[in-house]
Scaffold this motif. Sequence first.
Motif, PDB file in Angstrom:
ATOM      1  N   LYS A 105      41.993  41.752  27.627  1.00 39.71           N
ATOM      2  CA  LYS A 105      41.861  41.269  29.007  1.00 39.71           C
ATOM      3  C   LYS A 105      41.314  42.363  29.907  1.00 39.71           C
ATOM      4  N   ALA A 106      41.775  43.584  29.692  1.00 42.70           N
ATOM      5  CA  ALA A 106      41.269  44.708  30.489  1.00 42.70           C
ATOM      6  C   ALA A 106      39.765  44.842  30.321  1.00 42.70           C
ATOM      7  N   GLN A 107      39.311  44.825  29.081  1.00 46.09           N
ATOM      8  CA  GLN A 107      37.872  44.978  28.833  1.00 46.09           C
ATOM      9  C   GLN A 107      37.079  43.835  29.460  1.00 46.09           C
ATOM     10  N   GLU A 108      37.611  42.633  29.395  1.00 40.82           N
ATOM     11  CA  GLU A 108      36.926  41.474  29.980  1.00 40.82           C
ATOM     12  C   GLU A 108      36.647  41.689  31.468  1.00 40.82           C
ATOM     13  N   TYR A 109      37.644  42.199  32.196  1.00 40.26           N
ATOM     14  CA  TYR A 109      37.456  42.395  33.640  1.00 40.26           C
ATOM     15  C   TYR A 109      36.627  43.632  33.950  1.00 40.26           C
ATOM     16  N   TYR A 110      36.768  44.686  33.140  1.00 42.98           N
ATOM     17  CA  TYR A 110      35.900  45.850  33.337  1.00 42.98           C
ATOM     18  C   TYR A 110      34.432  45.446  33.203  1.00 42.98           C
ATOM     19  N   GLU A 111      34.137  44.680  32.166  1.00 44.45           N
ATOM     20  CA  GLU A 111      32.748  44.297  31.898  1.00 44.45           C
ATOM     21  C   GLU A 111      32.214  43.304  32.926  1.00 44.45           C
ATOM     22  N   ASP A 112      33.119  42.592  33.589  1.00 49.41           N
ATOM     23  CA  ASP A 112      32.706  41.570  34.548  1.00 49.41           C
ATOM     24  C   ASP A 112      32.467  42.138  35.948  1.00 49.41           C
ATOM     25  N   TYR A 113      32.732  43.432  36.127  1.00 47.67           N
ATOM     26  CA  TYR A 113      32.525  44.016  37.464  1.00 47.67           C
ATOM     27  C   TYR A 113      31.072  43.843  37.886  1.00 47.67           C
ATOM     28  N   GLY A 114      30.882  43.306  39.094  1.00 47.40           N
ATOM     29  CA  GLY A 114      29.526  43.055  39.576  1.00 47.40           C
ATOM     30  C   GLY A 114      29.272  43.594  40.965  1.00 47.40           C
ATOM     31  N   GLY A 115      30.107  44.529  41.407  1.00 45.56           N
ATOM     32  CA  GLY A 115      29.924  45.107  42.733  1.00 45.56           C
ATOM     33  C   GLY A 115      28.850  46.175  42.747  1.00 45.56           C
ATOM     34  N   ASP A 116      28.617  46.732  43.928  1.00 48.36           N
ATOM     35  CA  ASP A 116      27.585  47.769  44.062  1.00 48.36           C
ATOM     36  C   ASP A 116      28.158  49.079  44.596  1.00 48.36           C
ATOM     37  N   VAL A 117      29.455  49.310  44.343  1.00 43.65           N
ATOM     38  CA  VAL A 117      30.079  50.579  44.712  1.00 43.65           C
ATOM     39  C   VAL A 117      29.923  51.531  43.516  1.00 43.65           C
ATOM     40  N   PRO A 118      29.153  52.616  43.644  1.00 38.45           N
ATOM     41  CA  PRO A 118      28.857  53.473  42.492  1.00 38.45           C
ATOM     42  C   PRO A 118      30.100  53.990  41.776  1.00 38.45           C
ATOM     43  N   LEU A 119      31.116  54.405  42.536  1.00 38.54           N
ATOM     44  CA  LEU A 119      32.322  54.945  41.913  1.00 38.54           C
ATOM     45  C   LEU A 119      33.016  53.900  41.052  1.00 38.54           C
ATOM     46  N   LEU A 120      33.027  52.653  41.519  1.00 38.93           N
ATOM     47  CA  LEU A 120      33.666  51.576  40.752  1.00 38.93           C
ATOM     48  C   LEU A 120      32.796  51.154  39.568  1.00 38.93           C
ATOM     49  N   GLU A 121      31.484  51.241  39.736  1.00 39.19           N
ATOM     50  CA  GLU A 121      30.597  50.965  38.605  1.00 39.19           C
ATOM     51  C   GLU A 121      30.852  51.967  37.483  1.00 39.19           C
ATOM     52  N   ALA A 122      30.989  53.241  37.854  1.00 36.81           N
ATOM     53  CA  ALA A 122      31.310  54.272  36.864  1.00 36.81           C
ATOM     54  C   ALA A 122      32.671  53.996  36.235  1.00 36.81           C
ATOM     55  N   ALA A 123      33.631  53.568  37.056  1.00 34.19           N
ATOM     56  CA  ALA A 123      34.973  53.259  36.556  1.00 34.19           C
ATOM     57  C   ALA A 123      34.935  52.099  35.573  1.00 34.19           C
TER      58      ALA A 123
END
Length: 207
Positions: A105-123
Motif C-alpha cells: 500500500k505504501a508503494q502504491e501511494y508513493y508511485e501515485d504522487y502527482g504533485g509538483d513540489v520538488p521535495l515531495l517528488e524526491a520523497a
Amino acid sequence: YKFLQLAEDYKRELRIGAGVVVVLILGYLFFLNRANVRNEEANLELSRMTPTYQQGNFLEAIEGQPGTARIGLEQIVDKYDGTENGETAKIMLANSYYFLEEIDKAQEYYEDYGGDVPLLEAASYAGVAACHESRANYAEAAELYEKAASAFEENVLAPKYLVMAGVNYLDAGDKESAREALERVKSDYAKSAYARDVERHLARANY
C-alpha cells in the motif's frame, strides 16, 4: 477593405468563435477557482490530522477519528486527489503505511504522487526505493535513491539518498556503482552530516 469584406462574409462564424472563446475562458476561471477552494479545504483537513501523524499514531492518521471532524489521510487523499495539499497528504499516507509495514500500500501511494513540489517528488522516489529495499530488491532501490538525490537542485537530502544508494548498490554486489554514489557525497557534500559514514561504506566497496 478585403479584411472588412471577409469579416462581413464570416460574421456568424466569428460570433460563434468569439462565444466559444468566452465560454472557454469562463470555464477555465471556474475550474481554477474551484481547484483553489478544494485545495484550501484539503489544507484545513490536513492541518487537523498532521499532529496525529507527527506523533507517530499512524493507524489513526490513516483512518481518522470516527464521529469527529477529523478525517483520516486516506479520506483526504480520496476526496482531494489532484490538489496540492491532497498530494501532500498522499506522501504522508504512504509514509504511514510504510511505518506500519504495509509495504504494498505504501508503494502504491508513493508511485501515485502527482504533485509538483520538488521535495515531495524526491520523497516519492525515495519511498518507492525504501519499499524495494524492504523486499531485498537492492539494485532497484539504489537506482531510485539516486533518482531521488537528483530530483532537483539544492536538495538538502541528496547526500542522504546518495549514501543509501551506495549501501544498496553494495548489497546488490555492484561495488563500482556504490563507489560512484559514495564519492559524489565526498566531493559534492563534504560538509554534510551524511558524509561521516562514507569512508566506512567505501571501505566495504574497496574490500
